[in-house]
Design an enzyme around this catalytic site. Structure first.
Site, PDB file in Angstrom:
ATOM      1  N   PRO A  18       0.765  -1.138  -0.101  1.00 31.66           N
ATOM      2  CA  PRO A  18       0.067   0.002  -0.075  1.00 31.66           C
ATOM      3  C   PRO A  18       0.958   1.201   0.176  1.00 31.66           C
ATOM      4  O   PRO A  18       1.711   1.274   0.662  1.00 31.66           O
ATOM      5  CB  PRO A  18      -0.702  -0.141   1.401  1.00 31.66           C
ATOM      6  CG  PRO A  18      -0.032  -0.975   2.224  1.00 31.66           C
ATOM      7  CD  PRO A  18       0.919  -1.822   1.330  1.00 31.66           C
ATOM      8  N   MET A  19       0.547   2.085  -1.051  1.00 28.73           N
ATOM      9  CA  MET A  19       1.219   3.304  -1.044  1.00 28.73           C
ATOM     10  C   MET A  19       0.514   4.712  -1.289  1.00 28.73           C
ATOM     11  O   MET A  19      -0.264   4.658  -2.279  1.00 28.73           O
ATOM     12  CB  MET A  19       2.485   3.363  -1.979  1.00 28.73           C
ATOM     13  CG  MET A  19       3.663   2.354  -1.745  1.00 28.73           C
ATOM     14  SD  MET A  19       4.789   2.790  -2.808  1.00 28.73           S
ATOM     15  CE  MET A  19       4.234   1.632  -4.191  1.00 28.73           C
ATOM     16  N   SER A  20       0.454   5.505  -0.207  1.00 24.66           N
ATOM     17  CA  SER A  20      -0.701   6.563  -0.389  1.00 24.66           C
ATOM     18  C   SER A  20      -0.288   7.373  -1.459  1.00 24.66           C
ATOM     19  O   SER A  20       0.763   7.686  -1.761  1.00 24.66           O
ATOM     20  CB  SER A  20      -0.424   7.630   0.913  1.00 24.66           C
ATOM     21  OG  SER A  20      -0.955   6.882   2.094  1.00 24.66           O
ATOM     22  N   CYS A 101       2.875   3.150   9.803  1.00 23.79           N
ATOM     23  CA  CYS A 101       2.972   4.281   9.027  1.00 23.79           C
ATOM     24  C   CYS A 101       3.663   5.344   9.919  1.00 23.79           C
ATOM     25  O   CYS A 101       3.419   5.449  11.279  1.00 23.79           O
ATOM     26  CB  CYS A 101       1.646   5.093   8.781  1.00 23.79           C
ATOM     27  SG  CYS A 101       1.968   6.626   7.765  1.00 23.79           S
ATOM     28  N   ASN A 201       9.080  -7.104   3.528  1.00 23.78           N
ATOM     29  CA  ASN A 201       8.865  -5.861   3.043  1.00 23.78           C
ATOM     30  C   ASN A 201      10.093  -4.921   3.350  1.00 23.78           C
ATOM     31  O   ASN A 201      10.798  -4.891   4.446  1.00 23.78           O
ATOM     32  CB  ASN A 201       7.422  -5.323   3.295  1.00 23.78           C
ATOM     33  CG  ASN A 201       7.581  -3.752   2.771  1.00 23.78           C
ATOM     34  OD1 ASN A 201       7.364  -2.902   3.536  1.00 23.78           O
ATOM     35  ND2 ASN A 201       7.542  -3.568   1.458  1.00 23.78           N
ATOM     36  N   ARG A 226       8.120   0.685  -3.604  1.00 21.57           N
ATOM     37  CA  ARG A 226       9.050   1.763  -4.438  1.00 21.57           C
ATOM     38  C   ARG A 226       9.558   0.970  -5.805  1.00 21.57           C
ATOM     39  O   ARG A 226       9.376   1.775  -6.638  1.00 21.57           O
ATOM     40  CB  ARG A 226       9.809   2.549  -3.698  1.00 21.57           C
ATOM     41  CG  ARG A 226       9.241   3.436  -2.482  1.00 21.57           C
ATOM     42  CD  ARG A 226      10.235   4.055  -1.461  1.00 21.57           C
ATOM     43  NE  ARG A 226      10.620   3.053  -0.818  1.00 21.57           N
ATOM     44  CZ  ARG A 226      11.671   3.193   0.022  1.00 21.57           C
ATOM     45  NH1 ARG A 226      12.350   4.307   0.211  1.00 21.57           N
ATOM     46  NH2 ARG A 226      12.144   2.084   0.668  1.00 21.57           N
TER      47      ARG A 226
HETATM   48  C1  LIG Z   1       4.997   7.412  -1.077  1.00 22.64           C
HETATM   49  C2  LIG Z   1       4.636   6.126  -0.169  1.00 22.64           C
HETATM   50  C3  LIG Z   1       3.459   5.967   0.693  1.00 22.64           C
HETATM   51  C4  LIG Z   1       3.256   4.783   1.434  1.00 22.64           C
HETATM   52  N1  LIG Z   1       1.951   4.525   1.907  1.00 22.64           N
HETATM   53  C5  LIG Z   1       1.745   3.740   2.859  1.00 22.64           C
HETATM   54  C6  LIG Z   1       0.495   3.566   3.177  1.00 22.64           C
HETATM   55  O1  LIG Z   1      -0.623   3.969   2.948  1.00 22.64           O
HETATM   56  N2  LIG Z   1       0.340   2.261   4.160  1.00 22.64           N
HETATM   57  C7  LIG Z   1       1.358   1.489   4.360  1.00 22.64           C
HETATM   58  O2  LIG Z   1       1.149   0.681   5.209  1.00 22.64           O
HETATM   59  N3  LIG Z   1       2.561   1.865   4.032  1.00 22.64           N
HETATM   60  C8  LIG Z   1       2.720   2.754   3.240  1.00 22.64           C
HETATM   61  N4  LIG Z   1       4.241   3.060   2.690  1.00 22.64           N
HETATM   62  C9  LIG Z   1       5.165   2.086   3.055  1.00 22.64           C
HETATM   63  C10 LIG Z   1       5.154   0.865   2.079  1.00 22.64           C
HETATM   64  O3  LIG Z   1       3.932   0.330   2.030  1.00 22.64           O
HETATM   65  C11 LIG Z   1       6.297   0.123   2.345  1.00 22.64           C
HETATM   66  O4  LIG Z   1       6.172  -0.308   3.510  1.00 22.64           O
HETATM   67  C12 LIG Z   1       7.802   0.666   2.153  1.00 22.64           C
HETATM   68  O5  LIG Z   1       7.993   1.842   1.025  1.00 22.64           O
HETATM   69  C13 LIG Z   1       9.093  -0.132   2.079  1.00 22.64           C
HETATM   70  O6  LIG Z   1       9.074  -1.034   1.078  1.00 22.64           O
HETATM   71  P1  LIG Z   1       9.655  -0.661  -0.428  1.00 22.64           P
HETATM   72  O7  LIG Z   1      11.191  -0.283  -0.102  1.00 22.64           O
HETATM   73  O8  LIG Z   1       9.414  -1.784  -1.187  1.00 22.64           O
HETATM   74  O9  LIG Z   1       9.031   0.763  -0.844  1.00 22.64           O
HETATM   75  C14 LIG Z   1       4.105   4.006   1.751  1.00 22.64           C
HETATM   76  C15 LIG Z   1       5.633   4.378   1.373  1.00 22.64           C
HETATM   77  C16 LIG Z   1       5.772   5.376   0.442  1.00 22.64           C
HETATM   78  C17 LIG Z   1       7.197   5.378  -0.190  1.00 22.64           C
END
Ligand SMILES: Cc1cc2nc3c(=O)[nH]c(=O)nc-3n(C[C@H](O)[C@H](O)[C@H](O)COP(=O)(O)O)c2cc1C
Length: 331
Positions: A18-20, A101, A201, A226
């Site tokens: 999930p990414m906002s 978060c 993750n 990402r």
């Molecule tokens: C722009 C952005 C928005 C995010 N929004 C959420 C979210 O809404 N809920 C959540 O649990 N994690 C959120 N995360 C965290 C990601 O889900 C993830 O745990 C974190 O980016 C690490 O994983 P990655 O290195 O593969 O990006 C967000 C991360 C980013 C960069």
């Protein structure tokens, strides 16, 4: 490699995080075109779920295919329970609780990862959501609040006892925000603490990362955030690699076609101006595949007319031409 989240069998446990502001329905549709085990929607604040605001309604929109996994965040068990009921009525197949978060607007409200500092409140929220939800509930967390309190295994056990069906761990503490490296080895402590599936993750941006992460964490699956930005095929690429299959990366014109489809879908999914703005970050990520990303970015980043952007995509990505696969810069 296959996991069950309640009745949902996920045959390829490579999940979209999930990414906002990013994993909205248009982006999830792009990722699902290629294939993904499960794609999580962006977090919605529990207190906003029932508000009926346009923005919230857009965030809760069904992406049209497969299992719909919706994440909610909040501090108040009763509101979180109402939010869970509402999103399930709207079509959610899985409800995920956000306890990861790090943002101050969220932790300042004692939600998100702040709940890892207050396991009693975390317990009340999980119990309320699990009690209210007739679909499986999952939980996403960090390793802990800070280095001195990496209590993810304890929270995972509490969650399992309350009926949570899958845990995702982002291998950083809250206090790290996004600094340093995700600690995949620590996730093995969570894996050993529970019997439900554990997904690892953080920082998976190559196929080799996914393989190393699985080895070090012993997790049942991986979640990619990402690494999928501007590369909606990346989860499918990881799935193919884990199955020992070849994966053909899209060519530049094919990426251009994808971007055209993604951009049109984004613009059609809301009012033009906010969507033009929201789409810009995606344009920036896809641009990285071009030899001259700057020329493309200069043309599209200030454009307010979607037609101007569509025209620029068409030209810069040579859509309609037939470049060979070897010319793809998508590795
Ligand atoms: C722009 C952005 C928005 C995010 N929004 C959420 C979210 O809404 N809920 C959540 O649990 N994690 C959120 N995360 C965290 C990601 O889900 C993830 O745990 C974190 O980016 C690490 O994983 P990655 O290195 O593969 O990006 C967000 C991360 C980013 C960069």
């Amino acid at each position: 490699m296959s996991i069950f989240i309640g009745q949902h069998q996920i045959s390829d446990p490579v999940l979209l995080a999930p990414m906002s502001g990013i994993t909205d329905a248009p982006f999830r549709r792009m990722v699902k075109r290629f294939g993904v085990g499960l794609a999580f929607a962006e977090m919605v604040a529990g207190r906003h779920v029932l508000s009926g605001q346009d923005r919230t309604n857009r965030m809760l929109r069904h992406d049209g295919s497969g299992v719909q996994a919706i994440q909610i965040a909040g501090r108040d068990p009763a509101i979180m329970a109402d939010a869970a009921r509402f999103v399930v009525d709207q079509g959610a197949d899985i409800v995920d609780i956000n306890m990861g978060c790090p943002a101050k607007q969220v932790t300042g409200g004692y939600a998100g990862s702040a709940l890892m500092r207050d396991l009693d409140q975390a317990r009340r929220i999980i119990a309320a959501v699990a009690g209210a939800s007739r679909v499986p509930v999952t939980l996403k967390m960090r390793t802990g609040w800070d280095d001195a309190s990496r209590n993810a295994p304890e929270l995972a056990r509490i969650a399992e006892d309350l009926g949570v069906q899958m845990i995702t761990v982002h291998g950083r503490t809250r206090c790290q925000f996004y600094k340093g490296r995700a600690d995949w080895r620590f996730i093995s402590d969570v894996k050993q603490a529970v019997r439900i599936p554990v997904v690892a993750n953080g920082d998976i941006t190559t196929v080799a990362d996914a393989q190393t992460c699985l080895e070090q964490s012993g997790a049942d699956g991986v979640m990619i955030g990402r690494g999928a930005q501007g590369r909606p095929w990346f989860p499918a690429q990881v799935i193919a690699a884990l199955q020992g299959q070849a994966f053909t990366l899209p060519t530049i014109p094919e990426i251009g076609e994808l971007l055209l489809a993604h951009y049109r879908d984004l613009i059609d999914s809301g009012d033009t101006w906010p969507m033009v703005r929201i789409a810009r970050k995606h344009l920036g990520w896809y641009a990285a595949h071009l030899d001259d990303p700057r020329a493309f970015r200069t043309e599209v980043m200030t454009a307010e007319d979607p037609e101007v952007v569509l025209d620029a995509i068409d030209r810069h990505f040579s859509v309609g031409t037939d470049l060979s696969v070897s010319q793809a810069r998508a590795a």
